[in-house]
Design a protein around this motif. Sequence first.
Motif, PDB file in Angstrom:
ATOM      1  N   LYS A  19     -12.251-144.606  47.621  1.00 47.29           N
ATOM      2  CA  LYS A  19     -12.970-145.878  47.546  1.00 47.29           C
ATOM      3  C   LYS A  19     -12.510-146.735  46.375  1.00 47.29           C
ATOM      4  O   LYS A  19     -12.415-147.947  46.498  1.00 47.29           O
ATOM      5  CB  LYS A  19     -14.481-145.641  47.428  1.00 47.29           C
ATOM      6  CG  LYS A  19     -15.134-145.176  48.725  1.00 47.29           C
ATOM      7  CD  LYS A  19     -16.660-145.193  48.619  1.00 47.29           C
ATOM      8  CE  LYS A  19     -17.176-144.158  47.666  1.00 47.29           C
ATOM      9  NZ  LYS A  19     -17.770-144.625  46.455  1.00 47.29           N
ATOM     10  N   GLU A  42     -23.686-149.037  44.574  1.00 50.92           N
ATOM     11  CA  GLU A  42     -24.987-148.419  44.861  1.00 50.92           C
ATOM     12  C   GLU A  42     -24.826-146.908  44.928  1.00 50.92           C
ATOM     13  O   GLU A  42     -23.791-146.437  45.424  1.00 50.92           O
ATOM     14  CB  GLU A  42     -25.534-148.946  46.190  1.00 50.92           C
ATOM     15  CG  GLU A  42     -25.981-150.388  46.083  1.00 50.92           C
ATOM     16  CD  GLU A  42     -27.132-150.719  47.028  1.00 50.92           C
ATOM     17  OE1 GLU A  42     -27.519-149.866  47.835  1.00 50.92           O
ATOM     18  OE2 GLU A  42     -27.630-151.833  46.930  1.00 50.92           O
ATOM     19  N   ALA A 103     -24.342-145.760  53.767  1.00 51.52           N
ATOM     20  CA  ALA A 103     -24.342-144.470  53.057  1.00 51.52           C
ATOM     21  C   ALA A 103     -25.688-143.775  53.218  1.00 51.52           C
ATOM     22  O   ALA A 103     -25.753-142.547  53.294  1.00 51.52           O
ATOM     23  CB  ALA A 103     -24.023-144.675  51.575  1.00 51.52           C
ATOM     24  N   TYR A 107     -25.727-140.137  54.540  1.00 49.17           N
ATOM     25  CA  TYR A 107     -26.115-139.023  53.660  1.00 49.17           C
ATOM     26  C   TYR A 107     -27.555-138.560  53.870  1.00 49.17           C
ATOM     27  O   TYR A 107     -27.812-137.361  53.923  1.00 49.17           O
ATOM     28  CB  TYR A 107     -25.907-139.420  52.192  1.00 49.17           C
ATOM     29  CG  TYR A 107     -24.462-139.388  51.755  1.00 49.17           C
ATOM     30  CD1 TYR A 107     -23.581-140.406  52.128  1.00 49.17           C
ATOM     31  CD2 TYR A 107     -23.965-138.357  50.978  1.00 49.17           C
ATOM     32  CE1 TYR A 107     -22.246-140.383  51.739  1.00 49.17           C
ATOM     33  CE2 TYR A 107     -22.634-138.325  50.569  1.00 49.17           C
ATOM     34  CZ  TYR A 107     -21.783-139.341  50.950  1.00 49.17           C
ATOM     35  OH  TYR A 107     -20.467-139.314  50.568  1.00 49.17           O
ATOM     36  N   GLN A 108     -28.481-139.530  53.940  1.00 46.24           N
ATOM     37  CA  GLN A 108     -29.884-139.117  54.098  1.00 46.24           C
ATOM     38  C   GLN A 108     -30.209-138.935  55.595  1.00 46.24           C
ATOM     39  O   GLN A 108     -30.808-137.930  55.975  1.00 46.24           O
ATOM     40  CB  GLN A 108     -30.830-140.143  53.454  1.00 46.24           C
ATOM     41  CG  GLN A 108     -30.933-140.039  51.954  1.00 46.24           C
ATOM     42  CD  GLN A 108     -29.627-140.370  51.218  1.00 46.24           C
ATOM     43  OE1 GLN A 108     -28.988-141.391  51.497  1.00 46.24           O
ATOM     44  NE2 GLN A 108     -29.211-139.504  50.299  1.00 46.24           N
TER      45      GLN A 108
HETATM   46  P1  TMP Z   1     -20.433-142.450  44.522  1.00 44.23           P
HETATM   47  O1  TMP Z   1     -19.830-141.134  44.812  1.00 44.23           O
HETATM   48  O2  TMP Z   1     -19.928-143.519  45.406  1.00 44.23           O
HETATM   49  O3  TMP Z   1     -20.392-142.806  43.103  1.00 44.23           O
HETATM   50  O4  TMP Z   1     -21.989-142.378  44.980  1.00 44.23           O
HETATM   51  C1  TMP Z   1     -22.872-141.495  44.408  1.00 44.23           C
HETATM   52  C2  TMP Z   1     -23.498-140.584  45.426  1.00 44.23           C
HETATM   53  O5  TMP Z   1     -24.656-141.193  45.994  1.00 44.23           O
HETATM   54  C3  TMP Z   1     -22.620-140.175  46.581  1.00 44.23           C
HETATM   55  O6  TMP Z   1     -22.523-138.757  46.600  1.00 44.23           O
HETATM   56  C4  TMP Z   1     -23.346-140.629  47.796  1.00 44.23           C
HETATM   57  C5  TMP Z   1     -24.763-140.837  47.344  1.00 44.23           C
HETATM   58  N1  TMP Z   1     -25.485-141.885  48.080  1.00 44.23           N
HETATM   59  C6  TMP Z   1     -26.429-141.496  49.014  1.00 44.23           C
HETATM   60  O7  TMP Z   1     -26.645-140.300  49.227  1.00 44.23           O
HETATM   61  N2  TMP Z   1     -27.095-142.472  49.713  1.00 44.23           N
HETATM   62  C7  TMP Z   1     -26.876-143.803  49.504  1.00 44.23           C
HETATM   63  O8  TMP Z   1     -27.505-144.651  50.162  1.00 44.23           O
HETATM   64  C8  TMP Z   1     -25.887-144.191  48.523  1.00 44.23           C
HETATM   65  C9  TMP Z   1     -25.636-145.636  48.270  1.00 44.23           C
HETATM   66  C10 TMP Z   1     -25.221-143.186  47.838  1.00 44.23           C
END
Ligand code: TMP
Length: 212
Positions: A19, A42, A103, A107-108
């Motif tokens: 990214k 975020e 995301a 993820y959730q």
């Molecule tokens: P990053 O790896 O992009 O810095 O993001 C931090 C972590 O946050 C990443 O493992 C994914 C998680 N995340 C979620 O679980 N849900 C979300 O909505 C967002 C924006 C990030």
Amino acid sequence: MSAAGARFITVEGLEGAGKSTCLATIRDWLANRGIDPVVTREPGGTKLGEAVREVLLDHQYGGMTADSETLLIFAARAEHLAEVVRPALTAGQWVVCDRFTDATYAYQGGGRELGEERIEPLEQWVQGRLRPDLTLYLDVPVRAGLERAAARSTPDRFESEREAFFERARAVYRRRCATHPERMRLIDASTNLAQVQQRIEANLEAAFGHLV
Ligand code: TMP
């Protein structure tokens, strides 16, 4: 609502998908066209959001429920939209954001198995009609991405999840690219860097070439 011309671009991908390089490519592409975007992320992007981010990534809160996690993410998002994203778009500034609501679906909704029906009402509440104009999703096989991420830093609370968690998240991202073709683009990020950059630029050209 964005002023004429201002656009909202988000970048998505599993850990280690590349990214940061993608964000740099977008920034350069815009800079070459005289556009200096607001680049943000975020969870984060505001004082409150960065504090929430620390909590979310901290192993101390390993037992947090999926509901609490999701609500914290949307609390950070509400602040980010009010303080950063909406004011910038209204003022005619482009916004490039490292992760956004896709995301949360991945993820959730996927990883934590909450399902999209838990996320959708929160998306409506916090965002209203606001959606990104373009979302570039960098697709990499889970293991390759995790290995890349692990070589970079000590795994945070999300990065310590099992592979199955990320497989579910990846499946959601891929499905969303198919169901939201108006704004989501799947980019195969497992090939060499130059090729990935070319694909990112081609997508920017296709989406915004007529504007800039
Ligand atoms: P990053 O790896 O992009 O810095 O993001 C931090 C972590 O946050 C990443 O493992 C994914 C998680 N995340 C979620 O679980 N849900 C979300 O909505 C967002 C924006 C990030």
